[in-house]
Each structure stands twice: as C-alpha cells, then as structure tokens.
Design an enzyme around this catalytic site. Structure first.
Site, PDB file in Angstrom:
ATOM      1  N   ASP A 170       0.859  -1.187   0.000  1.00 29.04           N
ATOM      2  CA  ASP A 170       0.000   0.000   0.000  1.00 29.04           C
ATOM      3  C   ASP A 170       0.894   1.236   0.000  1.00 29.04           C
ATOM      4  O   ASP A 170       1.873   1.317   0.762  1.00 29.04           O
ATOM      5  CB  ASP A 170      -0.905   0.018   1.243  1.00 29.04           C
ATOM      6  CG  ASP A 170      -1.907   1.154   1.196  1.00 29.04           C
ATOM      7  OD1 ASP A 170      -2.857   1.071   0.383  1.00 29.04           O
ATOM      8  OD2 ASP A 170      -1.719   2.126   1.949  1.00 29.04           O
ATOM      9  N   ILE A 171       0.562   2.217  -0.886  1.00 29.23           N
ATOM     10  CA  ILE A 171       1.335   3.455  -0.942  1.00 29.23           C
ATOM     11  C   ILE A 171       0.930   4.331   0.246  1.00 29.23           C
ATOM     12  O   ILE A 171      -0.264   4.636   0.432  1.00 29.23           O
ATOM     13  CB  ILE A 171       1.091   4.193  -2.265  1.00 29.23           C
ATOM     14  CG1 ILE A 171       1.470   3.290  -3.467  1.00 29.23           C
ATOM     15  CG2 ILE A 171       1.878   5.491  -2.330  1.00 29.23           C
ATOM     16  CD1 ILE A 171       1.179   3.903  -4.812  1.00 29.23           C
ATOM     17  N   GLU A 190      -4.689   2.540  -4.523  1.00 28.13           N
ATOM     18  CA  GLU A 190      -3.241   2.646  -4.398  1.00 28.13           C
ATOM     19  C   GLU A 190      -2.629   1.392  -3.814  1.00 28.13           C
ATOM     20  O   GLU A 190      -1.464   1.377  -3.416  1.00 28.13           O
ATOM     21  CB  GLU A 190      -2.875   3.853  -3.521  1.00 28.13           C
ATOM     22  CG  GLU A 190      -3.225   3.716  -2.049  1.00 28.13           C
ATOM     23  CD  GLU A 190      -4.653   4.131  -1.737  1.00 28.13           C
ATOM     24  OE1 GLU A 190      -4.961   4.370  -0.575  1.00 28.13           O
ATOM     25  OE2 GLU A 190      -5.490   4.238  -2.682  1.00 28.13           O
TER      26      GLU A 190
END
Length: 499
Positions: A373-374, A417
């Site tokens: 996950d960003i 994202e």
C-alpha cells in the site's frame, strides 16, 4: 492457390491440345481415305474404259480381217466391190461406233466408201495410215492418229489393214474410221465433275481421244507430261497427282496401259472437287471442335475466376480472422491488466493466485504473497491532483515490477493505491528479501511527497508465506498478508512486516 490455378490451366491445355490433335489426325486420315477412294474409283474406270476401247479395236480388226480376206481371195473388181458394199451395209449397224469403212487401191484411189458416194478424184495416198501400209509389209492392223474425214469432215480415228494381190505385192488398204464423237458420247455419260477428264492415247504420248473435247488437242503429243515421263516408264497401271499442262487444273490421275494394244487410258478427277466432301466434313469437324474448345476454355476461365474469388475471399477471411484474434488478445489483455499501470488487474491476480495455490498444494512447495500500500497517497492526490497521482502510481508500479524478475512472479494492482505480488516457490525469507528490495528501490530514487512524514513516496508491505501442504485457501493467505500490512502501517509505515 496459384499452384491449383496452374494445374487447371495445364489440364485445360492438355485437353485442348489432345482434342485438336485428335481432330487433326482424324481429318488427315479422312483425307487420305478420300484420296485412296478416288484412286480406286479412277483405276476401276480406266479398267472399264480400257476394256471398252480394246473391244472396239478388236471388233474393227475382225471386220477388217474379213474384208481383207475377201479382197485377196475374190479381187477388187467392180463386182467384188459391190458385194463388199452390201456386206458392209449389213455389218455396220452391228457396230454403231463405226463412222465408215473405206477401201483404197495401191495408188490411194477410193474403191469403196460405206458412208457416202465416192467423190470424183478422191485420193488418200497422203494419209499416214496409207503410207504406213504401203511401206510396211506387216499384216497387223494400224491405229492412226485422229484426222478429219474427207467424207464428212468429222474427227475420226482410223484402224486399217493392207491387202495384197495374188503375187503378194501391195494392192491397197482397207480402213475403218471411228468417230471421235462416238467415244465422247460414252465418256460423257461418266460423271467426272466439272474438272474431270478422260483420255485415250498411244504409248508414245500421242492423244487419240479426250473428254471434254478440245479440237486443239487432237493429235497432240504428251510424251513430256509427268505420266509418260515419270510413271509409264516402269509401270503399266498406277495413280498420280499433278497440275495439267492443258488447262492448269490440279487433278488426280489414274492410268492404265493396254496389255495387247499400244494404248493408254487415263482418267483424271479434279482434286478440289474430289476433296469437296472431305473439305465439308473437315470444316464441320473444325467448327465442332472450335466450339468445344471455346466451351472448355469458357468453363476453365469461369473455374479459374471462381478459384481466384475464393482465394481472395479466403485471404480476406484470414485477415478478418487475424484481426479478430488480435482483438480478442487485446480484449483479453485489457481484461487481465490494469489500464493505468500496465500491471495485472484484480481479476488476473485472483485467477493466478488460485492456480498457484493449487500448484503449491500438489507440489508441497511454498507460496508467498505481498500486500503493498502506498503511504499517504490520498494526501498526494489532494496536494498534486489526480493526474499527478496517476503518474505517481505508474512510477511506483514500474519500480516495484522491476523487483519481481522471475517469470512466475506476478505484481498486480489490487485496488486504488494498493498493489499485490504473488511469489511462487518462495518462503518467508525470500519474500522478505523481495519486499526489502522494493523499499530500497523507492528509497534509492525518491519521489517527492511533501505531505508525507518521510517527504517522499513510500510503501508499506505485508508479507505472508505458507508451505503447500499448509495452504487451505487463498482467502486465508490473503487475510494473513493483509493483516501483516495493517501491522506495518500501524508500526509507522515505510516498512515490511511478516505475518
């Protein structure tokens, strides 16, 4: 297809050549048969006419022989001539070919004429037949060349014998005159066509009778013609073909030399007329064959056209099929990949995870899963806009994809994202190394993120791995990886956690 068309053209060519050759052979064989039939017909006519001519000469010779015996036995005085006149008047109707019978004394004066009164002072001592008998003691009959009769001015042929007195000296000549018109009457009853001709001549080439009659030909010598110069030297009967020296007409000749008399009978048929029926047959055959060749060529042309159209249709179909395959592949690629990042999409991720899970169970090999996950990506979008956020997401995807180098590894966009990586045949330690490589890659060339505590774009990674025999379902592995991800976020982000 080109080879098929070439085979069709070859087949049509063979059929056309065979048909044309067969027709040509048939036409030429028919021509040879027609010429052979003309030759046989001509030889049969020469046999009949030769027999007819020999019969007339023999009958005339027998009449002359009887008259000569009477003259030599009884003499040639007035009373004897009177009895001969009565005898001839009874015999002459039995031989209609006779024009007249004349008796000459040793000086050529007329002693008797059966067809008219004797003209005053009539003398024939200058005639060739009289001179022959006067100078030649032979008792054989003599056939003379055509002459004009001094009795009635008609053209006649003479057959004559000499008679002697009691001492064996020349006493005169008895001559039978045969009218050329009588021969022509019989010859004219034979159908020889417009260009046909019949001739009776001496073996030395001197013409006696010709049909059709031409006065300028009477007594003409043809010893230089091909029949005499080439054929009669060593043949007594035969056929030939050449152009007549009289009228320039090409004729088919049949000739026969008499066995007993110095006579040659010739029958000539115009070659053009003789081959008229054959020419008609040949023209009809050529017309029929031309029609068949035209029909065959037309069918072949239509067949080749159909083959070409089919080839074009097949080519278009192949192009369309290839386009359809390309479209299907494009659709399949679009269906299995994320349009923004170019990574595998959620659907592809789920199908691949199920396949690898089954393979790991069967093989007993480990299977690892990374959930990525960003960090603070919503802040990035809010600060820079969604277009910049999309570009950031693309760059992160490219860098992380470079860390999954093995062919079976799969990096996918899981949603928003969030990314996910499937690592077959990888244990926890191996998966942790891959996750650390991802973190290092982003840190090595940082992407600025002012709203992040790290002032650059970072990711949090949850790592989960299990041995094939311990794997129950993909949901369990996903849950472990997802739980590890939340632990990494709670621990401060920009890190990995092994669940």
């Amino acid at each position: 297809m080109k080879r098929d068309i070439q085979l069709v053209v070859l087949l049509l060519s063979v059929i056309g050549c065979s048909l044309a050759s067969l027709t040509l052979w048939k036409v030429m064989a028919s021509r040879e048969r027609a010429l052979a039939e003309v030759d046989i017909h001509g030889l049969n006519l020469t046999q009949a006419l030769s027999t007819y001519s020999e019969g007339i000469v023999r009958q005339s010779s027998m009449i002359l022989l009887g008259l000569v015996e009477r003259l030599e036995t009884e003499g040639s005085g007035p009373r004897q001539i009177e009895r001969l006149t009565q005898l001839v008047s009874r015999q002459q109707p039995l031989m209609p070919q006779l024009s007249g019978i004349t008796v000459y004394d040793r000086d050529g004066r007329w002693l008797m004429s059966s067809n008219r009164p004797i003209p005053a002072g009539a003398n024939s001592s200058d005639r060739a037949y009289f001179i022959h008998h006067r100078d030649d003691p032979s008792r054989e009959p003599f056939i003379g060349l055509p002459i004009r009769s001094r009795a009635n001015q008609e053209w006649v042929i003479t057959i004559s014998r000499r008679f002697d007195d009691a001492t064996g000296q020349f006493a005169g000549v008895v001559a039978v005159t045969l009218g050329v018109e009588n021969f022509l009457r019989l010859f004219g009853q034979i159908d020889l066509g417009h260009d046909g001709a019949i001739g009776l001549s001496y073996t030395d080439g001197s013409l006696l009778v010709r049909y059709p009659f031409r006065e300028q030909d009477m007594g003409r010598n043809f010893s230089s013609s091909p029949i005499y110069a080439k054929y009669l030297i060593d043949k007594s009967v035969g056929t030939a073909s050449f152009t007549s020296s009289l009228d320039g007409v090409e004729r088919l000749y049949a000739f026969r030399k008499s066995d007993q008399l110095p006579l040659v009978t010739t029958v000539a048929l115009g070659k053009r007329e003789a081959l008229a029926a054959w020419q008609l047959e040949a023209q009809l055959s050529a017309l029929v064959v031309s029609g068949l060749l035209l029909l065959t060529g037309s069918i072949g042309w239509l067949l080749i056209g159909a083959m070409r159209r089919r080839s074009l249709a097949e080519g278009e179909l192949r192009v369309t099929q290839q386009q359809l395959l390309d479209s299907n592949q494009q659709l399949e690629r679009l269906a299995m990949h994320d349009a923004l990042t170019g990574l595998a999409n959620r659907r592809c991720f789920n199908e691949t995870l199920a396949q690898e899970l089954g393979r790991a169970r069967r093989s007993g090999r480990p299977l690892a899963l990374l959930m990525i996950d960003i960090d603070h990506f919503k802040r990035y979008n809010d600060s820079h806009g969604h277009l910049a956020g999309d570009a950031c997401l693309q760059q992160v995807a490219q860098r992380l994809a470079a860390c999954t180098r093995r062919p079976p590894d799969l990096l996918a966009r899981y949603g928003g994202e969030e990314l996910a990586a499937i690592l077959p045949d990888t244990d926890c330690a191996g998966a942790a190394r891959v996750a650390q490589a991802m973190l290092d890659c982003l840190a090595l060339e940082p992407l600025a993120h002012a709203d992040s505590p790290f002032e650059q774009v970072t990711v949090s990674i949850g790592v989960a791995s299990a041995q094939g025999c311990d794997l129950e379902n993909n949901e369990a592995l996903l849950a472990r990886a997802d739980q590890a991800l939340y632990v990494a976020k709670d621990a401060g982000r920009n890190r990995l956690h092994i669940g």
